[in-house]
Design an enzyme around this catalytic site. Structure first.
Site, PDB file in Angstrom:
ATOM      1  N   HIS A 190      -3.254  34.427  15.534  1.00 37.04           N
ATOM      2  CA  HIS A 190      -2.340  35.370  16.194  1.00 37.04           C
ATOM      3  C   HIS A 190      -3.138  36.541  16.750  1.00 37.04           C
ATOM      4  O   HIS A 190      -4.318  36.727  16.424  1.00 37.04           O
ATOM      5  CB  HIS A 190      -1.319  35.891  15.184  1.00 37.04           C
ATOM      6  CG  HIS A 190      -1.964  36.457  13.946  1.00 37.04           C
ATOM      7  ND1 HIS A 190      -2.482  37.738  13.885  1.00 37.04           N
ATOM      8  CD2 HIS A 190      -2.217  35.885  12.729  1.00 37.04           C
ATOM      9  CE1 HIS A 190      -3.004  37.952  12.694  1.00 37.04           C
ATOM     10  NE2 HIS A 190      -2.871  36.834  11.971  1.00 37.04           N
ATOM     11  N   HIS A 229      -0.821  41.234  13.995  1.00 32.90           N
ATOM     12  CA  HIS A 229      -1.241  42.175  12.959  1.00 32.90           C
ATOM     13  C   HIS A 229      -2.725  41.946  12.682  1.00 32.90           C
ATOM     14  O   HIS A 229      -3.311  40.988  13.176  1.00 32.90           O
ATOM     15  CB  HIS A 229      -0.430  41.995  11.667  1.00 32.90           C
ATOM     16  CG  HIS A 229      -0.686  40.689  10.969  1.00 32.90           C
ATOM     17  ND1 HIS A 229      -0.110  39.496  11.366  1.00 32.90           N
ATOM     18  CD2 HIS A 229      -1.489  40.376   9.916  1.00 32.90           C
ATOM     19  CE1 HIS A 229      -0.522  38.517  10.572  1.00 32.90           C
ATOM     20  NE2 HIS A 229      -1.368  39.023   9.689  1.00 32.90           N
ATOM     21  N   GLU A 281      -8.408  39.895  13.129  1.00 34.07           N
ATOM     22  CA  GLU A 281      -8.891  38.841  12.237  1.00 34.07           C
ATOM     23  C   GLU A 281      -9.774  37.844  12.993  1.00 34.07           C
ATOM     24  O   GLU A 281     -10.833  37.428  12.504  1.00 34.07           O
ATOM     25  CB  GLU A 281      -7.698  38.116  11.607  1.00 34.07           C
ATOM     26  CG  GLU A 281      -6.866  39.007  10.708  1.00 34.07           C
ATOM     27  CD  GLU A 281      -5.548  38.371  10.318  1.00 34.07           C
ATOM     28  OE1 GLU A 281      -5.448  37.125  10.316  1.00 34.07           O
ATOM     29  OE2 GLU A 281      -4.602  39.119   9.996  1.00 34.07           O
TER      30      GLU A 281
END
Length: 274
Positions: free
Chosen positions: A104, A115, A133
């Site tokens: 994502h 996020h 990430e």
């Protein structure tokens, strides 16, 4: 040839919101099956293209989401929480390439369930490069000389990958309408796409370079409130930058920076909002 697969959940086909990725919610068991089938499509294609070993690392939340009894029997699986390298546990220089699936977009960016590790993180930086990430994990792979050859997930994740990693192959399995709504492929069509893109990525192995991290990187994490920054700064070597909610850590290498990030976000989650 050894292929490494890190698989998150928010970017899996058909999953639009938290009810699919939270183990306490009603859609979670459905999502586990979709996630496992998606992993298997990638594994099948990797073996067909000559991989001798495929290592899959479950990389979402408590990291025990994949159905071990239904995962491709020839793949090795890392499952469970508390791993020193978290989403890229056990990656090393023996792997020819890495595939990130179910990924994502980073915090603050458009994309389904976007996020960066926890919802208390507003931004993360390595030196002056803003990362999430995906970027942090790609830097760790690059530390070992392993290129990220494919990223699969929503359109936001794929845009982020293309901006960071020249030549990376991307597989968009769903288009974000909002942070909690998507236009998605059917899982069976997604499997076909993932197999095609995995084959393409392995064929391009020699032309995709690792994302090499800087030496002595400076990690900065901006939290959403000061309490989170206070907790994170309890870790030795950290300091709050004056007038901000940014916590700074000067690392000897990207591995130390990554492990520092894991500790900082765990501490930050101790913050109470009452």
């Amino acid at each position: 040839m050894r292929i490494y697969v890190s698989i998150d959940m928010e970017g899996i086909t058909g999953l639009p919101d938290y009810t699919f990725v939270d183990s306490a919610r009603h859609n979670y068991e459905r999502a586990r099956r979709i996630m496992t089938e998606e992993a298997n499509a990638i594994i099948r294609a990797a073996f067909k293209k000559g991989a001798e070993r495929v290592l899959v690392n479950d990389s979402h939340s408590k990291m025990n989401n994949l159905l071990v009894e239904e995962i491709h029997p020839d793949a090795d699986l890392i499952t469970g929480d508390l791993k020193p390298l978290s989403m890229v546990q056990s990656i090393d220089e023996t792997f020819a390439g890495a595939i990130f699936a179910g990924y994502h977009a980073r915090a603050g960016q458009p994309g389904v369930m976007s996020h960066s590790m926890i919802f208390g993180v507003r931004n993360m930086y390595i030196n002056d490069i803003e990362i999430g990430e995906l970027g942090f994990n790609a830097y760790v792979a690059g530390h070992f000389g392993v290129p990220v050859i494919m990223v699969a997930g929503d359109d936001g994740a794929c845009r982020e990958a293309e901006a960071l990693i020249p030549g990376v192959v991307t597989a968009v399995v769903k288009q974000s309408i909002s942070r909690s709504a998507v236009q998605t492929l059917h899982p069976k069509k997604a499997h076909v796409l993932l197999e095609e893109k995995t084959a393409e990525a392995i064929a391009k192995l020699q032309s995709i370079q690792p994302l090499v991290p800087p030496e002595n990187p400076v990690l900065r994490i901006e939290f959403t409130n000061y309490g989170q920054a206070e907790w994170a700064a309890l870790m030795p070597g950290c300091e709050i930058m004056p007038g901000t909610t940014i916590v700074k850590f000067e690392a000897k290498d990207i591995i130390e920076a990554y492990r520092a990030m894991l500790v900082m976000v765990e501490l930050a989650m101790q913050t109470k909002f009452c």
